[in-house]
Design an enzyme around this catalytic site. Structure first.
Site, PDB file in Angstrom:
ATOM      1  CD  GLU A 284       2.009  -2.531  39.925  1.00 22.08           C
ATOM      2  OE1 GLU A 284       3.240  -2.553  40.341  1.00 22.08           O
ATOM      3  OE2 GLU A 284       1.028  -2.347  40.684  1.00 22.08           O
ATOM      4  CD1 TRP A 287       3.676   0.819  42.274  1.00 24.34           C
ATOM      5  CD2 TRP A 287       5.226   0.980  43.832  1.00 24.34           C
ATOM      6  NE1 TRP A 287       3.093   0.965  43.246  1.00 24.34           N
ATOM      7  CE2 TRP A 287       3.975   1.150  44.309  1.00 24.34           C
ATOM      8  CE3 TRP A 287       6.484   1.310  44.456  1.00 24.34           C
ATOM      9  CZ2 TRP A 287       3.854   1.517  45.709  1.00 24.34           C
ATOM     10  CZ3 TRP A 287       6.331   1.648  45.872  1.00 24.34           C
ATOM     11  CH2 TRP A 287       4.825   1.575  46.472  1.00 24.34           C
ATOM     12  CD1 TRP A 315      21.038  -6.965  60.031  1.00 26.74           C
ATOM     13  CD2 TRP A 315      18.651  -7.667  59.642  1.00 26.74           C
ATOM     14  NE1 TRP A 315      20.021  -6.085  59.109  1.00 26.74           N
ATOM     15  CE2 TRP A 315      18.686  -6.497  59.283  1.00 26.74           C
ATOM     16  CE3 TRP A 315      17.607  -8.488  59.638  1.00 26.74           C
ATOM     17  CZ2 TRP A 315      17.623  -5.914  58.702  1.00 26.74           C
ATOM     18  CZ3 TRP A 315      16.363  -8.146  59.316  1.00 26.74           C
ATOM     19  CH2 TRP A 315      16.647  -6.608  58.709  1.00 26.74           C
ATOM     20  CG  ASN A 350       5.447  -7.722  42.485  1.00 23.69           C
ATOM     21  OD1 ASN A 350       6.448  -7.406  42.929  1.00 23.69           O
ATOM     22  ND2 ASN A 350       4.121  -7.325  42.978  1.00 23.69           N
ATOM     23  CD1 TRP A 368      17.359  -4.446  54.580  1.00 24.35           C
ATOM     24  CD2 TRP A 368      18.024  -4.173  52.704  1.00 24.35           C
ATOM     25  NE1 TRP A 368      17.907  -3.144  54.555  1.00 24.35           N
ATOM     26  CE2 TRP A 368      18.305  -2.995  53.409  1.00 24.35           C
ATOM     27  CE3 TRP A 368      18.223  -4.281  51.494  1.00 24.35           C
ATOM     28  CZ2 TRP A 368      19.317  -1.960  52.766  1.00 24.35           C
ATOM     29  CZ3 TRP A 368      18.946  -3.189  50.751  1.00 24.35           C
ATOM     30  CH2 TRP A 368      19.365  -2.268  51.291  1.00 24.35           C
ATOM     31  CD1 TRP A 391      15.432  -7.252  47.174  1.00 26.09           C
ATOM     32  CD2 TRP A 391      15.225  -8.185  49.215  1.00 26.09           C
ATOM     33  NE1 TRP A 391      15.474  -8.631  46.743  1.00 26.09           N
ATOM     34  CE2 TRP A 391      15.351  -9.232  47.927  1.00 26.09           C
ATOM     35  CE3 TRP A 391      15.063  -8.816  50.193  1.00 26.09           C
ATOM     36  CZ2 TRP A 391      15.346 -10.743  48.237  1.00 26.09           C
ATOM     37  CZ3 TRP A 391      14.993 -10.022  50.652  1.00 26.09           C
ATOM     38  CH2 TRP A 391      15.155 -11.118  49.248  1.00 26.09           C
TER      39      TRP A 391
HETATM   40  C1  LIG Z   1      11.890  -8.261  46.719  1.00 25.54           C
HETATM   41  C2  LIG Z   1      11.873  -7.756  45.291  1.00 25.54           C
HETATM   42  C3  LIG Z   1      12.631  -7.304  44.433  1.00 25.54           C
HETATM   43  C4  LIG Z   1      12.473  -7.056  43.215  1.00 25.54           C
HETATM   44  N1  LIG Z   1      13.501  -6.661  42.378  1.00 25.54           N
HETATM   45  C5  LIG Z   1      13.153  -6.355  40.914  1.00 25.54           C
HETATM   46  C6  LIG Z   1      14.426  -5.935  40.231  1.00 25.54           C
HETATM   47  O1  LIG Z   1      15.504  -6.497  40.348  1.00 25.54           O
HETATM   48  N2  LIG Z   1      14.071  -5.654  38.693  1.00 25.54           N
HETATM   49  C7  LIG Z   1      12.637  -5.173  38.444  1.00 25.54           C
HETATM   50  O2  LIG Z   1      12.401  -4.835  37.348  1.00 25.54           O
HETATM   51  N3  LIG Z   1      11.547  -5.524  39.396  1.00 25.54           N
HETATM   52  C8  LIG Z   1      11.855  -5.872  40.497  1.00 25.54           C
HETATM   53  N4  LIG Z   1      10.863  -6.263  41.531  1.00 25.54           N
HETATM   54  C9  LIG Z   1       9.439  -5.625  41.157  1.00 25.54           C
HETATM   55  C10 LIG Z   1       8.572  -6.348  40.377  1.00 25.54           C
HETATM   56  O3  LIG Z   1       8.583  -7.808  41.172  1.00 25.54           O
HETATM   57  C11 LIG Z   1       8.995  -6.812  38.973  1.00 25.54           C
HETATM   58  O4  LIG Z   1       9.068  -5.620  38.355  1.00 25.54           O
HETATM   59  C12 LIG Z   1       7.854  -7.591  38.274  1.00 25.54           C
HETATM   60  O5  LIG Z   1       7.741  -8.704  38.900  1.00 25.54           O
HETATM   61  C13 LIG Z   1       8.191  -7.691  36.893  1.00 25.54           C
HETATM   62  O6  LIG Z   1       7.318  -8.478  36.097  1.00 25.54           O
HETATM   63  P1  LIG Z   1       6.281  -8.018  34.974  1.00 25.54           P
HETATM   64  O7  LIG Z   1       7.377  -7.372  34.001  1.00 25.54           O
HETATM   65  O8  LIG Z   1       5.506  -8.946  34.437  1.00 25.54           O
HETATM   66  O9  LIG Z   1       5.636  -6.833  35.793  1.00 25.54           O
HETATM   67  P2  LIG Z   1       4.116  -6.105  35.397  1.00 25.54           P
HETATM   68  O10 LIG Z   1       3.079  -6.333  36.419  1.00 25.54           O
HETATM   69  O11 LIG Z   1       3.872  -6.513  33.968  1.00 25.54           O
HETATM   70  O12 LIG Z   1       4.582  -4.469  35.478  1.00 25.54           O
HETATM   71  C14 LIG Z   1       5.070  -3.828  34.146  1.00 25.54           C
HETATM   72  C15 LIG Z   1       6.577  -3.158  34.832  1.00 25.54           C
HETATM   73  O13 LIG Z   1       6.164  -2.376  35.688  1.00 25.54           O
HETATM   74  C16 LIG Z   1       7.515  -2.316  36.692  1.00 25.54           C
HETATM   75  N5  LIG Z   1       7.288  -2.993  38.105  1.00 25.54           N
HETATM   76  C17 LIG Z   1       6.156  -3.876  38.181  1.00 25.54           C
HETATM   77  N6  LIG Z   1       5.868  -3.807  39.630  1.00 25.54           N
HETATM   78  C18 LIG Z   1       7.099  -3.036  40.084  1.00 25.54           C
HETATM   79  C19 LIG Z   1       7.301  -2.964  41.397  1.00 25.54           C
HETATM   80  N7  LIG Z   1       6.621  -3.562  42.534  1.00 25.54           N
HETATM   81  N8  LIG Z   1       8.406  -2.050  41.703  1.00 25.54           N
HETATM   82  C20 LIG Z   1       9.162  -1.427  40.733  1.00 25.54           C
HETATM   83  N9  LIG Z   1       8.890  -1.519  39.319  1.00 25.54           N
HETATM   84  C21 LIG Z   1       7.730  -2.556  39.247  1.00 25.54           C
HETATM   85  C22 LIG Z   1       8.414  -3.417  35.772  1.00 25.54           C
HETATM   86  O14 LIG Z   1       9.437  -2.561  35.164  1.00 25.54           O
HETATM   87  C23 LIG Z   1       7.506  -4.072  35.203  1.00 25.54           C
HETATM   88  O15 LIG Z   1       8.106  -4.841  34.047  1.00 25.54           O
HETATM   89  C24 LIG Z   1      11.041  -6.772  42.886  1.00 25.54           C
HETATM   90  C25 LIG Z   1      10.131  -6.742  43.917  1.00 25.54           C
HETATM   91  C26 LIG Z   1      10.369  -7.340  44.935  1.00 25.54           C
HETATM   92  C27 LIG Z   1       9.301  -7.684  45.917  1.00 25.54           C
END
Ligand SMILES: Cc1cc2nc3c(=O)[nH]c(=O)nc-3n(C[C@H](O)[C@H](O)[C@H](O)COP(=O)(O)OP(=O)(O)OC[C@H]3O[C@@H](n4cnc5c(N)ncnc54)[C@H](O)[C@@H]3O)c2cc1C
Length: 485
Positions: A284, A287, A315, A350, A368, A391
């Site tokens: 993650e 990602w 759209w 997420n 989007w 997005w």
């Molecule tokens: C529509 C949409 C918009 C989003 N906008 C953002 C945003 O503005 N900022 C943001 O940090 N994340 C964003 N995310 C990705 C993700 O949802 C969040 O990073 C995650 O929910 C953060 O929670 P966590 O720290 O508990 O994640 P954990 O599951 O604990 O993951 C650890 C770290 O990994 C990174 N990470 C995790 N999932 C993703 C992912 N799918 N894509 C990229 N990095 C990821 C984050 O930095 C996160 O803090 C978005 C996802 C979607 C679907």
């Protein structure tokens, strides 16, 4: 002869530990720690929730610097104008910063490097916020990756990230010329927090911005939450993820620190989670790295479709439906719970981000970019790379994106990921009394079940603003036209 001061310019790296620019700067004479609240025209202004976070994070940073004997100088303006002027007025010999990856920021940093070097100031820049910088990972043909899995494989092949640096024990303080001192602002002067109305109480309850808050959160995650992360991370009804995202966004913690702390917890047996949980967690973080790779190679990621075929999409512009989505009043409980979690706490799980984004883009056929902008304003972790990349992933217009025909069904997804409706009930309290069976589809509940729960639809909770079948069919038709073009 006393040494000329060194200047450390803080940006998205609001921490003292594992801060390579800070490490480099303190080796050269007295230190000026600087934060510039960037007002230049080509920067995307921070949203309201991220501004709140920044305010708290700067306060924490300023206190941490003072506790070590230093001082954080806060200014507001255009760095292109301010930085050379400060360097001149304070007779700075060296400037250090950690690199950023948005197009406008890269251009600015390049220009500043040239200006300062020409004025006889040494400039050094470092990688503080990524495991690998975007250009360090390339395909065999030396191009950017478009698909996550091979990107992450290539990144993993580079081996372990280097060990994080400790925080300096002491910081020195350079004396500032009177003219500069007169311009110094306090965090409060920046007026980044809401006052009338003060909508930030939910944010204050949920978060502790700053480096200490970030380390505490990582510790709690590794002590407890990471166990079962591999599967559990998809469950919004449980405390199943790290919630480190806003701390990472503002650089209060580095991915290197997260990586090494996780490895150490795993190796010493202190962690309840398995190696599989740790690997999933790393991916993650991967990602996030991939999003930065995409942003670096596509500086217009937040404004232009990665897949240009989507430029032909027509759209809908339904303001009433958009307002219902923003307020969490669509009539689909999992979407509404997510949008209200976002509004109250500045964060959304997420899985629910994916469901809510899919609902806006596909069922409501909304561009989007409209959703991206709303998240940008309301998320405390609003990130220049992760937000647009995610997005575009949901829209299907992005690199390695979900296929256009993948339309998340908010009822079946709600039932799968929040089976007992715990998450929905937390954020949509008007549905608290509804039977589990109908919690994700209140409109199907018999009159007796609604009556027992004290709910009158369209009075206490809205009926669905759009029929799922209709929205799905309309989206499939609209997206199919892109394929044939
Ligand atoms: C529509 C949409 C918009 C989003 N906008 C953002 C945003 O503005 N900022 C943001 O940090 N994340 C964003 N995310 C990705 C993700 O949802 C969040 O990073 C995650 O929910 C953060 O929670 P966590 O720290 O508990 O994640 P954990 O599951 O604990 O993951 C650890 C770290 O990994 C990174 N990470 C995790 N999932 C993703 C992912 N799918 N894509 C990229 N990095 C990821 C984050 O930095 C996160 O803090 C978005 C996802 C979607 C679907």
């Amino acid at each position: 002869m006393t040494a000329r001061p060194a200047l450390l310019w803080f940006r998205d790296d609001l921490r003292l530990s594992d801060n390579p620019a800070l490490r480099a700067a303190i080796e050269h004479g007295p230190l000026i720690c600087l934060y510039i609240f960037d007002m230049s025209a080509d920067r995307r202004p921070l949203g309201a929730a991220a501004s709140w976070w920044l305010s708290r994070s700067l306060t924490a940073l300023s206190e941490a610097i003072s506790a070590k004997g230093g001082e954080l100088l806060i200014l507001r303006g255009d760095p292109a104008e301010l930085l050379p002027r400060i360097a001149h007025e304070a007779d700075v010999g060296r400037v250090a910063w950690n690199r950023r990856y948005e197009g406008a920021a890269i251009e600015l940093d390049k220009a500043l490097k040239t200006m300062l070097s020409e004025a006889g100031v040494a400039v050094e820049s470092f990688n503080a916020n990524l495991l690998n910088e975007p250009w360090q990972i390339a395909t065999k043909a030396d191009g950017p990756f478009k698909v996550f899995t091979p990107y992450w494989r290539a990144a993993r092949e580079r081996g372990e990230p280097s060990a994080p640096l400790p925080a300096p024990r002491k910081l020195s303080k350079a004396s500032l010329p009177a003219a500069l001192r007169k311009q110094a602002l306090t965090v409060a002067d920046l007026a980044l927090e809401p006052t009338a109305p003060d909508w930030a109480s939910g944010l204050r309850e949920a978060w502790t911005p700053g480096e200490d808050g970030a380390q505490e959160r990582l510790g709690a995650f590794l002590d407890e939450t990471i166990a079962g992360y591999r599967e559990g991370r998809d469950r919004p009804d449980k405390l199943s993820t790290s919630r480190l995202s806003p701390h990472l966004r503002f650089g209060e913690i580095s991915p290197r620190q997260i990586w090494h702390a996780t490895q150490a917890a795993l190796e010493t047996g202190k962690m309840l989670g398995s190696a599989g949980d740790a690997e999933k967690f790393f991916s993650e973080i991967g990602w996030r790295e991939f999003s930065y790779h995409l942003l670096f190679h596509n500086p217009d990621l937040a404004t232009a479709n990665f897949n240009r075929r989507f430029d032909a999409m027509s759209w809908e512009k339904d303001e009433i439906a958009l307002a219902a989505w923003q307020k969490g009043r669509t009539g689909y409980p999992i979407v509404d719970a997510g949008m209200r979690q976002l509004w109250q706490t500045g964060w959304m799980h997420n899985r629910v981000r994916m469901i809510a984004a899919s609902f806006l883009i596909k069922h409501l056929l909304t561009d989007w970019r409209v959703g991206e902008a709303w998240f940008w304003d309301t998320l405390v972790d609003a990130d220049p790379a992760n937000n647009p990349a995610s997005w575009q992933w949901v829209a299907g217009s992005g690199a390695d994106a979900a296929p256009y025909f993948r339309i998340f069904n908010p009822v079946t997804h709600g039932e799968k990921f929040d089976p007992k409706g715990v998450y929905v009930r937390r954020f949509v309290p008007e549905l608290v009394g509804l039977d589990d069976k109908f919690i994700h589809r209140p409109w199907d509940a018999p009159a007796s079940a609604l009556k027992q729960a004290g709910i009158v639809l369209d009075r206490d909770y809205p009926k669905p603003i759009i029929a799922l079948d209709f929205g799905r069919r309309r989206a499939l038709d609209a997206f199919a036209t892109l394929r044939s073009e």
